[in-house]
Enzyme design. Structure first.
Site, PDB file in Angstrom:
ATOM      1  N   ARG A   1     -36.087  24.029   8.954  1.00  0.00           N
ATOM      2  CA  ARG A   1     -35.328  24.310   7.742  1.00  0.00           C
ATOM      3  C   ARG A   1     -34.142  25.213   8.027  1.00  0.00           C
ATOM      4  NH1 ARG A   1     -37.710  27.718   2.672  1.00  0.00           N
ATOM      5  NH2 ARG A   1     -36.590  29.457   3.599  1.00  0.00           N
TER       6      ARG A   1
ATOM      7  N   CYS B   1     -31.264  27.456   5.520  1.00  0.00           N
ATOM      8  CA  CYS B   1     -30.986  27.889   4.154  1.00  0.00           C
ATOM      9  C   CYS B   1     -29.686  28.672   4.182  1.00  0.00           C
ATOM     10  CB  CYS B   1     -32.131  28.744   3.621  1.00  0.00           C
ATOM     11  SG  CYS B   1     -31.902  29.235   1.898  1.00  0.00           S
TER      12      CYS B   1
END
Length: 126
Positions: free
Chosen positions: A104, A106
């Site tokens: 991930r 972000c």
């Protein structure tokens, strides 16, 4: 290459597809928190995060993929100070779907379409 489109997730608001399936990969365009049934965009970051993840799940389902097939997520938010709330909804989503956490990124951005607080894109593999 297959173009994926489901009425259960928001229709693109520009010249792009909800998702593209290429060989074993499913590449899901950034999803924003539009409730498909009502067209409503909630105000709170927790509700927005929940709706975006739900919309991603609908696209996965249409493509015959599952949450456990997600290998990469990118989260765009207008306020990284809300990351704890985002992470809580995100973690519950993956645990509820019996999936490990994908890779991930972000990032905080200045603005997002329709003045939403979060947008999430995903890549799945099977």
């Amino acid at each position: 290459m297959n173009i994926i489109n489901t009425k259960n997730a928001p229709q693109p608001i520009g010249p792009y597809s909800q998702a593209i399936q290429f060989e074993n990969f499913l590449i899901i365009s950034g999803q924003i928190p539009i409730d498909v049934k009502s067209g409503f965009i909630p105000e709170s970051i927790d509700e927005q995060t929940y709706i975006v993840l739900k919309n991603i799940k609908y696209i996965l389902k249409k493509s015959k993929y599952q949450v456990k097939n997600i290998v990469k997520i990118t989260i765009f938010t207008i306020d990284l100070n809300k990351i704890q709330i985002i992470n809580e909804i995100y973690e519950n989503f993956f645990l509820k779907n019996k999936s490990s956490f994908p890779a991930r990124s972000c990032v905080e951005v200045k603005a997002l379409p329709k003045n939403v607080k979060i947008e999430i894109e995903a890549m799945a593999y099977r």
